[in-house]
Structure formats: structure tokens, C-alpha cells
Design a protein around this motif. Structure first.
Motif, PDB file in Angstrom:
ATOM      1  N   CYS A  66       0.826  -1.201   0.000  1.00  0.00           N
ATOM      2  CA  CYS A  66       0.000   0.000   0.000  1.00  0.00           C
ATOM      3  C   CYS A  66       0.864   1.256   0.000  1.00  0.00           C
ATOM      4  O   CYS A  66       1.829   1.353   0.754  1.00  0.00           O
ATOM      5  CB  CYS A  66      -0.901   0.022   1.228  1.00  0.00           C
ATOM      6  N   LYS A  67       0.500   2.199  -0.843  1.00  0.00           N
ATOM      7  CA  LYS A  67       1.215   3.474  -0.969  1.00  0.00           C
ATOM      8  C   LYS A  67       0.205   4.603  -1.109  1.00  0.00           C
ATOM      9  O   LYS A  67      -0.910   4.391  -1.568  1.00  0.00           O
ATOM     10  CB  LYS A  67       2.108   3.479  -2.220  1.00  0.00           C
ATOM     11  N   THR A  68       0.641   5.798  -0.741  1.00  0.00           N
ATOM     12  CA  THR A  68      -0.134   6.992  -1.030  1.00  0.00           C
ATOM     13  C   THR A  68       0.390   7.552  -2.346  1.00  0.00           C
ATOM     14  O   THR A  68       1.600   7.683  -2.526  1.00  0.00           O
ATOM     15  CB  THR A  68       0.018   8.031   0.099  1.00  0.00           C
ATOM     16  N   TRP A  69      -0.515   7.860  -3.284  1.00  0.00           N
ATOM     17  CA  TRP A  69      -0.127   8.324  -4.607  1.00  0.00           C
ATOM     18  C   TRP A  69       0.724   9.580  -4.493  1.00  0.00           C
ATOM     19  O   TRP A  69       0.355  10.540  -3.829  1.00  0.00           O
ATOM     20  CB  TRP A  69      -1.372   8.606  -5.446  1.00  0.00           C
ATOM     21  N   GLY A  70       1.872   9.536  -5.165  1.00  0.00           N
ATOM     22  CA  GLY A  70       2.767  10.677  -5.178  1.00  0.00           C
ATOM     23  C   GLY A  70       3.304  10.940  -6.568  1.00  0.00           C
ATOM     24  O   GLY A  70       4.390  11.485  -6.720  1.00  0.00           O
ATOM     25  N   GLY A  71       2.567  10.506  -7.566  1.00  0.00           N
ATOM     26  CA  GLY A  71       2.999  10.684  -8.945  1.00  0.00           C
ATOM     27  C   GLY A  71       3.428   9.370  -9.565  1.00  0.00           C
ATOM     28  O   GLY A  71       3.551   8.350  -8.882  1.00  0.00           O
ATOM     29  N   PRO A  72       3.672   9.365 -10.882  1.00  0.00           N
ATOM     30  CA  PRO A  72       4.012   8.138 -11.601  1.00  0.00           C
ATOM     31  C   PRO A  72       5.248   7.406 -11.064  1.00  0.00           C
ATOM     32  O   PRO A  72       5.324   6.186 -11.125  1.00  0.00           O
ATOM     33  CB  PRO A  72       4.237   8.612 -13.035  1.00  0.00           C
ATOM     34  N   LYS A  73       6.203   8.135 -10.503  1.00  0.00           N
ATOM     35  CA  LYS A  73       7.395   7.491  -9.958  1.00  0.00           C
ATOM     36  C   LYS A  73       7.031   6.543  -8.812  1.00  0.00           C
ATOM     37  O   LYS A  73       7.707   5.544  -8.573  1.00  0.00           O
ATOM     38  CB  LYS A  73       8.405   8.530  -9.488  1.00  0.00           C
ATOM     39  N   ALA A  74       5.939   6.832  -8.121  1.00  0.00           N
ATOM     40  CA  ALA A  74       5.486   5.957  -7.034  1.00  0.00           C
ATOM     41  C   ALA A  74       5.133   4.567  -7.556  1.00  0.00           C
ATOM     42  O   ALA A  74       5.291   3.572  -6.845  1.00  0.00           O
ATOM     43  CB  ALA A  74       4.291   6.578  -6.315  1.00  0.00           C
ATOM     44  N   ILE A  75       4.673   4.488  -8.802  1.00  0.00           N
ATOM     45  CA  ILE A  75       4.372   3.189  -9.418  1.00  0.00           C
ATOM     46  C   ILE A  75       5.668   2.411  -9.621  1.00  0.00           C
ATOM     47  O   ILE A  75       5.773   1.244  -9.244  1.00  0.00           O
ATOM     48  CB  ILE A  75       3.646   3.372 -10.776  1.00  0.00           C
ATOM     49  N   THR A  76       6.665   3.062 -10.205  1.00  0.00           N
ATOM     50  CA  THR A  76       7.952   2.415 -10.446  1.00  0.00           C
ATOM     51  C   THR A  76       8.567   1.921  -9.141  1.00  0.00           C
ATOM     52  O   THR A  76       9.003   0.774  -9.041  1.00  0.00           O
ATOM     53  CB  THR A  76       8.923   3.402 -11.136  1.00  0.00           C
ATOM     54  N   ASP A  77       8.595   2.781  -8.139  1.00  0.00           N
ATOM     55  CA  ASP A  77       9.178   2.423  -6.842  1.00  0.00           C
ATOM     56  C   ASP A  77       8.383   1.309  -6.161  1.00  0.00           C
ATOM     57  O   ASP A  77       8.958   0.368  -5.610  1.00  0.00           O
ATOM     58  CB  ASP A  77       9.249   3.643  -5.922  1.00  0.00           C
ATOM     59  N   GLY A  78       7.058   1.405  -6.205  1.00  0.00           N
ATOM     60  CA  GLY A  78       6.214   0.395  -5.570  1.00  0.00           C
ATOM     61  C   GLY A  78       6.337  -0.970  -6.230  1.00  0.00           C
ATOM     62  O   GLY A  78       6.395  -1.998  -5.547  1.00  0.00           O
ATOM     63  N   LEU A  79       6.394  -0.988  -7.566  1.00  0.00           N
ATOM     64  CA  LEU A  79       6.556  -2.263  -8.270  1.00  0.00           C
ATOM     65  C   LEU A  79       7.920  -2.883  -7.972  1.00  0.00           C
ATOM     66  O   LEU A  79       8.026  -4.100  -7.789  1.00  0.00           O
ATOM     67  CB  LEU A  79       6.376  -2.077  -9.775  1.00  0.00           C
TER      68      LEU A  79
END
Length: 132
Positions: A66-79
Motif C-alpha cells: 500500500c502506498k499513497t499516490w505521489g505521482g508516476p514514480k510511485a508506481i515504479t518504486d512500488g513495483l
């Protein structure tokens, strides 16, 4: 951590601040109703601590981060975190959950989908997903 009347964590999350951890606890409360208490939060798995882990018998049936949305980079980091630290070759079901506190979902979802499609492990879109 507070517990609900049946001893499950997360009851305090229903009235507390809306942090990613509090929202995760709300998800755990619902998941434990379905999985009879098998959903756990902040659990060590593989090389780190995942936000949600559901085990049935001796197998992981679901891993969630689970993450709080912080922009598209959050997707890269979360994956990278989910695929690189929490999942093993045996794990087949996982999700990266983003809580969106600000912004329009109609703008955020296409950005997130594009970032997912750029990932090296991306294979294909589900046929029922229609994002422009």
C-alpha cells in the motif's frame, strides 16, 4: 494497535487519521472477514515487510503493498519493492494499492497505467481494462 471486537486489528483505523497504514488496516479488516483471520499486516515475507499478506495453510495466496499516490514514480518504486523484495517465484497473486488523497482520478489512472506498461515485467493489459 487497537483491535476490533473479534480481536482483529484495524478497528481504530475506521476513526483515526487517513494515513496509508490506517487505510491498510481498513482493508485488513475486510479481508479477514473473507479469509477468516488469515490476512496479516506488516509481515516479513522474502526480503522485507509487506503491508498485506494472506496465507492459507503453508502458501501465500496474496501479497499487497500500500502506498499513497505521489505521482508516476510511485508506481515504479512500488513495483520494484513488491516484485523485488516481497514476492518469490512461488507467489502468483499480488497488488500494488495506491491511495489517492489529491488530484483527479480521471487524470491519475492513465498516468499509472502508462507507468505500469513501461515496466520491464509488463506483459499485456487485461482485455476488460479500457483506459485511454
Amino acid at each position: 494497535m487497537s483491535t476490533s471486537a473479534n480481536g482483529q486489528p484495524g478497528a481504530a483505523a475506521l476513526t483515526g487519521p487517513a494515513t496509508a497504514g490506517a487505510r491498510r488496516n481498513q482493508l485488513l479488516l475486510a479481508l479477514n472477514g473473507q479469509f477468516e483471520g488469515a490476512a496479516m499486516g506488516e509481515v516479513f515475507n522474502y526480503q522485507g515487510k509487506t503491508d498485506i499478506l494472506i496465507r492459507v495453510e503453508d502458501r501465500n495466496v496474496f501479497i499487497g503493498e500500500c502506498k499513497t499516490w505521489g505521482g508516476p514514480k510511485a508506481i515504479t518504486d512500488g513495483l520494484a519493492q513488491l516484485l523485488g523484495r516481497y514476492m518469490t517465484w512461488r507467489d502468483t497473486k499480488a497488488a500494488l494499492v495506491h491511495f489517492v488523497r489529491e488530484g483527479a482520478l480521471s487524470e491519475i489512472i492513465p498516468k499509472a497505467v502508462r507507468k505500469i506498461e513501461e515496466h520491464t515485467h509488463f506483459v499485456r493489459r487485461p482485455t476488460q481494462l479500457h483506459v485511454q
